[in-house]
Design an enzyme around this catalytic site. Structure first.
Site, PDB file in Angstrom:
ATOM      1  N   ASN A 101       4.380   7.135  -7.963  1.00 12.94           N
ATOM      2  CA  ASN A 101       4.280   7.917  -9.187  1.00 12.94           C
ATOM      3  C   ASN A 101       2.886   8.475  -9.319  1.00 12.94           C
ATOM      4  O   ASN A 101       1.909   7.872  -8.881  1.00 12.94           O
ATOM      5  CB  ASN A 101       4.647   7.087 -10.418  1.00 12.94           C
ATOM      6  CG  ASN A 101       3.444   6.398 -11.018  1.00 12.94           C
ATOM      7  OD1 ASN A 101       2.684   7.001 -11.788  1.00 12.94           O
ATOM      8  ND2 ASN A 101       3.231   5.146 -10.659  1.00 12.94           N
ATOM      9  N   LEU A 134      -1.350   9.085 -16.672  1.00  6.47           N
ATOM     10  CA  LEU A 134      -1.713   8.568 -18.002  1.00  6.47           C
ATOM     11  C   LEU A 134      -1.292   9.468 -19.153  1.00  6.47           C
ATOM     12  O   LEU A 134      -2.054   9.675 -20.104  1.00  6.47           O
ATOM     13  CB  LEU A 134      -3.231   8.303 -18.086  1.00  6.47           C
ATOM     14  CG  LEU A 134      -3.778   7.230 -17.155  1.00  6.47           C
ATOM     15  CD1 LEU A 134      -5.304   7.182 -17.260  1.00  6.47           C
ATOM     16  CD2 LEU A 134      -3.185   5.869 -17.473  1.00  6.47           C
ATOM     17  N   SER A 155       2.861  -2.085 -18.071  1.00  6.83           N
ATOM     18  CA  SER A 155       2.517  -0.819 -18.721  1.00  6.83           C
ATOM     19  C   SER A 155       2.995   0.373 -17.894  1.00  6.83           C
ATOM     20  O   SER A 155       2.920   0.379 -16.669  1.00  6.83           O
ATOM     21  CB  SER A 155       0.998  -0.749 -18.881  1.00  6.83           C
ATOM     22  OG  SER A 155       0.642   0.464 -19.499  1.00  6.83           O
ATOM     23  N   THR A 211      -0.953  -0.006  -8.692  1.00  4.77           N
ATOM     24  CA  THR A 211      -0.254   0.571  -7.538  1.00  4.77           C
ATOM     25  C   THR A 211      -1.205   0.845  -6.366  1.00  4.77           C
ATOM     26  O   THR A 211      -2.406   0.998  -6.541  1.00  4.77           O
ATOM     27  CB  THR A 211       0.434   1.890  -7.933  1.00  4.77           C
ATOM     28  OG1 THR A 211      -0.559   2.755  -8.493  1.00  4.77           O
ATOM     29  CG2 THR A 211       1.532   1.655  -8.934  1.00  4.77           C
ATOM     30  N   CYS A 246      -6.090   2.903 -12.537  1.00  2.00           N
ATOM     31  CA  CYS A 246      -5.117   3.986 -12.379  1.00  2.00           C
ATOM     32  C   CYS A 246      -5.540   4.888 -11.225  1.00  2.00           C
ATOM     33  O   CYS A 246      -6.623   5.478 -11.270  1.00  2.00           O
ATOM     34  CB  CYS A 246      -4.973   4.820 -13.642  1.00  2.00           C
ATOM     35  SG  CYS A 246      -3.805   6.189 -13.397  1.00  2.00           S
ATOM     36  N   GLY A 269       7.336  -4.215 -13.347  1.00  2.00           N
ATOM     37  CA  GLY A 269       7.188  -2.789 -13.622  1.00  2.00           C
ATOM     38  C   GLY A 269       8.362  -1.980 -13.152  1.00  2.00           C
ATOM     39  O   GLY A 269       9.327  -1.737 -13.889  1.00  2.00           O
ATOM     40  N   THR A 270       8.314  -1.589 -11.893  1.00  2.00           N
ATOM     41  CA  THR A 270       9.273  -0.638 -11.342  1.00  2.00           C
ATOM     42  C   THR A 270      10.731  -1.071 -11.520  1.00  2.00           C
ATOM     43  O   THR A 270      11.601  -0.224 -11.710  1.00  2.00           O
ATOM     44  CB  THR A 270       8.939  -0.405  -9.862  1.00  2.00           C
ATOM     45  OG1 THR A 270       7.566  -0.017  -9.800  1.00  2.00           O
ATOM     46  CG2 THR A 270       9.785   0.674  -9.248  1.00  2.00           C
TER      47      THR A 270
END
Lengths: 299, 242
Positions: free
Chosen positions: A69, A73, A21, A194, A131, A266-267
């Site tokens: 990052n 959201l 995501s 993260t 998050c 992800g990245t």
């Protein structure tokens, strides 16, 4: 022929590779580069009940082996996601998709979960309690076993779809959080989100990110993710989706040997739009190289 | 947008710290004026967004300033070396709104995308006037190249060491039908204060992916959140509310 298929909470995946995501939008940006139906599934951009702009820019910083990052959201809100984004997603992706949900209160999670539960294209709900870039929500649910269990229980009460709780590594004891989610009814866990970090601009002597801190991702975090997946998967009886810095098919195998049932990438998508396709195409070759006939034998 | 491996044919110094790199192997797919590429620089993690200065006969021209780790590594690369490039990113300038007397306004390393724009406007038989802004005479690049295209070029320097003295905004022709701009944020905002004509502005923002996936470069606009890499980098002034 090697067998790359895996089971994730009762739904069969052709392969264990799932774009994570926040790195894959709603899929259609990537469908310009390749047929994304090659994917196991993907987890779409984190959704909140109301639209969010997120944090001011700069939201991105770089470091050796990774990036930070602090997007915060950004999303159009659950109603717009359902009305505008999911129809576009369905045109390019024909498998069950993972709906990523975030919030600032238990009610937020419940609202989005109840709405997305009614969408046929959604296979799983991934509950982001991790998050690091928002205040008063997100990660604060993921750093306390009681709060994590409360969110899990509340979401489970409004959906029949499998619930995967996404955990933060920014805790003293991730196993206690994982167990609390399992006991509250989670069908699976995904980890890690993260790692909280920051950078400073030498010229301005100020943090590079407007949000001061941000989440570290990329190959730099892979060993941390692997260690946590190992710890959690040995402590719970529900499937664990491993993520954090996976870039190659070898990383996929390593993460699955640590106990993951599937993996998120992800990245790597941000550096190479075809990263997940390339990993999937390379996976059978690397499996053969290590004498693996079926990924499920790694469990 | 395409992902492609290009071969460096030329990488030379144009002005202090400013380099021009030419790369061969661009596929004939359209690369429009105002679009950018994301270059994977060996030894760095994220790609580097760089505006397209020209794209002709399979050759991509990029002009960049060596200011950070990535661009310094780029500056040290030699002909024959290859780069992994995502091409055709962003929206680009809308040439259909040029009118009869468009003005192109560039500041410093914001100038390169205007070269390709000028070329395409001339191809469409519209002759643009070009205002190039620099701090000092030793920073000037591409004045002759714009003139060679057939555009009317005015150089403006802050200290008056070459061309006209002052800011580009003080030298805007009164009869312009539209302006196309790229440069520092204060210059772009000053332009919008100096004229009420329609304008398209190319913005810069720190990016993650460059193709709309990460939401790293979002800005607030009069029409809601926009990604500089995807809905931009070129925005109509009304969209920005400037």
């Amino acid at each position: 022929m090697v067998n790359t298929s895996v089971d994730l909470c009762g739904i069969r995946l052709d392969n264990p590779v799932i774009p994570a995501s926040g790195t894959f939008g709603y899929g259609y940006e990537f469908a310009e580069y390749y047929d994304i139906n090659i994917l196991g599934t993907f987890s779409f951009k984190g959704t909140t009940p109301e639209a969010r702009f997120g944090n001011p820019t700069p939201r991105i910083a770089e470091c050796p082996g990774g990036m930070l990052n602090a997007v915060g959201l950004q999303n159009p809100g659950v109603e717009k996601v359902i009305a505008e984004e999911l129809p576009k997603l369905r045109r390019v992706f024909h498998k069950p998709v993972m709906a990523n949900i975030s919030g600032f209160s238990v009610e937020d999670y419940v609202t989005s979960a109840a709405r997305l539960d009614k969408e046929d294209c959604v296979g799983w709900l991934e509950i982001n309690i991790s998050c690091p870039n928002v205040h008063g929500g997100g990660m604060s649910f993921g750093t306390d076993p009681g709060a994590a269990a409360e969110v899990t229980r509340a979401v489970k009460a409004v959906t029949h779809k499998p619930v995967i709780v996404k955990l933060t590594p920014n805790v003293t004891d991730i196993v206690s959080i994982a167990r609390a989610c399992e006991e509250a009814g989670a069908d699976g866990l995904s980890l890690i989100n993260t790692l909280l970090g920051m950078r400073i601009d030498l010229r301005t002597r100020r943090p590079l990110l407007a949000n001061t801190t941000g989440g570290l991702s990329g190959p730099a975090v892979f060993p941390v993710a692997l260690r946590m997946v190992w710890q959690v998967s040995h402590a719970v009886h529900i499937p664990v989706v491993g993520l954090g810095g996976i870039t190659t098919a070898r990383d996929v195998l390593e993460m699955m040997m640590a106990g993951a049932s599937a993996v998120e990438v992800g990245t790597a998508n941000l550096i190479s739009p075809t990263a997940c396709r390339d990993i999937i195409l390379d996976l059978p070759r690397v499996m053969k190289e290590y004498g693996i006939e079926s990924l499920e034998e790694l469990k | 947008m395409t992902q492609t491996i290009l071969t460096i044919t030329d990488n030379c110094l144009l002005a202090p710290g400013v380099f021009r790199m030419r790369l061969a192997g661009l596929r004939p797919e359209e690369v429009k004026p105002g679009q950018f590429v994301e270059v994977r620089v060996p030894g760095t993690f994220l790609r580097r967004p760089i505006s397209v200065c020209d794209a002709e006969d399979g050759v991509l021209t990029l002009i960049y300033k060596a200011v950070g780790d990535g661009t310094r590594i780029l500056a040290g690369m030699r002909p024959g070396e290859t780069l992994d490039v995502l091409a055709g990113l962003g929206n680009g300038y809308d040439l259909t709104r040029a009118g009869t007397a468009p003005v192109l306004v560039g500041g410093g390393v914001g100038i390169p995308p205007l070269y390709y724009l000028a070329k395409e406007l001339l191809r469409a038989e519209v002759t643009p006037r070009v205002l190039l802004g620099f701090n000092r005479s030793d920073e000037i690049f591409y004045e002759d190249e714009f003139a060679a295209l057939g555009a009317a070029v005015t150089v403006v320097t802050l200290d008056g060491s070459a061309g006209e003295k002052g800011f580009v905004t003080e030298h805007l022709p009164a009869d312009l039908t539209c302006f196309y701009a790229c440069g520092p944020l204060p210059m772009l905002k000053a332009l919008c204060r100096a004229t009420d004509r329609p304008g398209q502005l190319s913005l810069e923002e720190r990016m993650g992916c460059g193709f709309g996936a990460c939401m790293g470069c979002s800005i607030q606009t009069a029409e809601g959140p926009k990604r500089v890499c995807k809905e931009g980098p070129v925005f109509e002034r009304e969209v920005l509310g400037w």
